[in-house]
Design a protein around this motif. Sequence first.
Motif, PDB file in Angstrom:
ATOM      1  N   GLY A 185       0.790  -1.218   0.000  1.00 55.08           N
ATOM      2  CA  GLY A 185       0.000   0.000   0.000  1.00 55.08           C
ATOM      3  C   GLY A 185       0.821   1.265   0.000  1.00 55.08           C
ATOM      4  N   SER A 186       0.233   2.332   0.555  1.00 61.30           N
ATOM      5  CA  SER A 186       0.824   3.662   0.458  1.00 61.30           C
ATOM      6  C   SER A 186       2.169   3.774   1.161  1.00 61.30           C
ATOM      7  N   MET A 187       2.301   3.157   2.361  1.00 61.06           N
ATOM      8  CA  MET A 187       3.579   3.221   3.059  1.00 61.06           C
ATOM      9  C   MET A 187       4.651   2.440   2.301  1.00 61.06           C
ATOM     10  N   ASP A 188       4.280   1.271   1.798  1.00 58.48           N
ATOM     11  CA  ASP A 188       5.220   0.433   1.061  1.00 58.48           C
ATOM     12  C   ASP A 188       5.712   1.126  -0.209  1.00 58.48           C
ATOM     13  N   LYS A 189       4.844   1.967  -0.764  1.00 60.96           N
ATOM     14  CA  LYS A 189       5.193   2.677  -1.994  1.00 60.96           C
ATOM     15  C   LYS A 189       6.421   3.561  -1.813  1.00 60.96           C
ATOM     16  N   LYS A 190       6.670   3.974  -0.564  1.00 61.58           N
ATOM     17  CA  LYS A 190       7.777   4.898  -0.285  1.00 61.58           C
ATOM     18  C   LYS A 190       9.110   4.181  -0.081  1.00 61.58           C
ATOM     19  N   ILE A 191       9.105   2.861  -0.022  1.00 58.98           N
ATOM     20  CA  ILE A 191      10.348   2.123   0.202  1.00 58.98           C
ATOM     21  C   ILE A 191      11.210   2.179  -1.058  1.00 58.98           C
ATOM     22  N   PRO A 192      12.428   2.691  -0.966  1.00 58.74           N
ATOM     23  CA  PRO A 192      13.298   2.836  -2.156  1.00 58.74           C
ATOM     24  C   PRO A 192      13.977   1.511  -2.514  1.00 58.74           C
ATOM     25  N   VAL A 193      13.224   0.620  -3.143  1.00 57.33           N
ATOM     26  CA  VAL A 193      13.748  -0.721  -3.400  1.00 57.33           C
ATOM     27  C   VAL A 193      14.967  -0.704  -4.321  1.00 57.33           C
ATOM     28  N   ALA A 194      15.004   0.221  -5.264  1.00 57.14           N
ATOM     29  CA  ALA A 194      16.151   0.273  -6.182  1.00 57.14           C
ATOM     30  C   ALA A 194      17.435   0.591  -5.428  1.00 57.14           C
ATOM     31  N   ASP A 195      17.363   1.583  -4.532  1.00 55.02           N
ATOM     32  CA  ASP A 195      18.553   1.959  -3.754  1.00 55.02           C
ATOM     33  C   ASP A 195      18.965   0.830  -2.808  1.00 55.02           C
ATOM     34  N   LEU A 196      17.977   0.204  -2.161  1.00 50.68           N
ATOM     35  CA  LEU A 196      18.294  -0.877  -1.235  1.00 50.68           C
ATOM     36  C   LEU A 196      18.832  -2.098  -1.980  1.00 50.68           C
ATOM     37  N   SER A 197      18.315  -2.321  -3.178  1.00 47.87           N
ATOM     38  CA  SER A 197      18.812  -3.431  -3.988  1.00 47.87           C
ATOM     39  C   SER A 197      20.288  -3.251  -4.313  1.00 47.87           C
ATOM     40  N   LYS A 198      20.646  -2.041  -4.629  1.00 48.31           N
ATOM     41  CA  LYS A 198      22.052  -1.742  -4.932  1.00 48.31           C
ATOM     42  C   LYS A 198      22.907  -1.828  -3.675  1.00 48.31           C
ATOM     43  N   GLU A 199      22.420  -1.250  -2.595  1.00 47.12           N
ATOM     44  CA  GLU A 199      23.188  -1.223  -1.348  1.00 47.12           C
ATOM     45  C   GLU A 199      23.435  -2.627  -0.792  1.00 47.12           C
ATOM     46  N   PHE A 200      22.422  -3.499  -0.907  1.00 47.51           N
ATOM     47  CA  PHE A 200      22.551  -4.838  -0.342  1.00 47.51           C
ATOM     48  C   PHE A 200      22.832  -5.912  -1.391  1.00 47.51           C
ATOM     49  N   ALA A 201      23.202  -5.453  -2.573  1.00 48.85           N
ATOM     50  CA  ALA A 201      23.728  -6.347  -3.606  1.00 48.85           C
ATOM     51  C   ALA A 201      22.778  -7.483  -3.972  1.00 48.85           C
ATOM     52  N   PHE A 202      21.537  -7.148  -4.347  1.00 47.28           N
ATOM     53  CA  PHE A 202      20.639  -8.175  -4.836  1.00 47.28           C
ATOM     54  C   PHE A 202      21.141  -8.655  -6.198  1.00 47.28           C
ATOM     55  N   ASN A 203      21.068  -9.929  -6.463  1.00 46.35           N
ATOM     56  CA  ASN A 203      21.500 -10.438  -7.766  1.00 46.35           C
ATOM     57  C   ASN A 203      20.308 -10.735  -8.673  1.00 46.35           C
ATOM     58  N   PHE A 204      19.239  -9.971  -8.503  1.00 47.25           N
ATOM     59  CA  PHE A 204      18.039 -10.150  -9.319  1.00 47.25           C
ATOM     60  C   PHE A 204      17.315  -8.808  -9.365  1.00 47.25           C
ATOM     61  N   PRO A 205      16.547  -8.556 -10.414  1.00 44.69           N
ATOM     62  CA  PRO A 205      15.772  -7.307 -10.482  1.00 44.69           C
ATOM     63  C   PRO A 205      14.622  -7.331  -9.478  1.00 44.69           C
ATOM     64  N   ILE A 206      14.366  -6.210  -8.863  1.00 39.41           N
ATOM     65  CA  ILE A 206      13.256  -6.084  -7.924  1.00 39.41           C
ATOM     66  C   ILE A 206      12.572  -4.746  -8.166  1.00 39.41           C
TER      67      ILE A 206
END
Length: 322
Positions: free
Chosen positions: A144-165
């Motif tokens: 929902g609205s709160m989840d929409k604010k989570i910067p998944v792209a930045d966190l993906s880069k910071e925590f080295a995800f090996n898949f698109p999110i």
Amino acid sequence: MNITHLLEAGMLVCFGFSWPINVVKAYKARTTKGTSLAFIFLIITGYIAGISAKIINGQFNYVLGVYFLNLAIVSANIFVYIRNKNLDRKATRSNELKVRKIDIKEIEKTQEANMFNYSSSLDEIIHKVNKSAEKKNAVILMGGSMDKKIPVADLSKEFAFNFPIYNKSVENLSTSNALEYFKSNIAKMKPEGIILHIGEQDISSFQNDSAAFDNYYLSLIDEIKAVNKNCRIALLSVNNPENNKVLSLMNAHINAIAQTEKATFINIENAKLWSPEATKAASDFAYSMGLNIRKPLRDVAEILFSYAAHNLPAEKNETLVG
């Protein structure tokens, strides 16, 4: 009148008399239990063979008409069987939910005790996410609205995800509109993993009809599996810092649904206890060891909602009815 034809017709009438009764009985039973589709097809094959013999021998008489009548009545059993099979599937799903609901109170009592802190679990992988275009087989955050604010792209880069999110959260998402939203905006991406955080908008409706809440949720999961039968699914509980009884019961339902659908259930209240920095250290270690294992959805949720718990202002739930 040919006595042999009359006797043959009598035999067919005797054999065929039970089939109309069987059709009515099967229709009223509303289940395929005790019915063999293979047996029905065997009888149909027998009648077709008899009809074919009559036609080949040129015996076009009232006996042939009895053969066709019996064939039609037996064939009606197939349509009743198909209808009852669909009813069996619905009944099975309903019974699974009833069984789960019996255990909901026990789940509610034990869900906190059964939740573990996975903050030191192994994170793998360091690959940059391609932001130029949304890819298929990605992991999706749908909330929902709160989840929409989570910067998944930045966190993906910071925590080295090996898949698109991708963050596909949207304002005012509820169980009642989640299925249509998924079909319109996410299904075409064929996600390999999806984190669902739904329920914030359903508190009043859940109090009025918890069964509808369950069915909406299950319909969404069915659609996700239809798009990708191997899709990993994680269900998050609704934020309940004050241990409200209605929200606790809703979360117990979500937990039960997760168990029924073999999905991962994550208690969002534990987000404040998670340690993303420890997870990041584990990820760096995994990369240095050359490990490239896909991150579990629990770890992904751990990172995203730990960030939300510490960096995003908490939003108030819908006012409870009663």
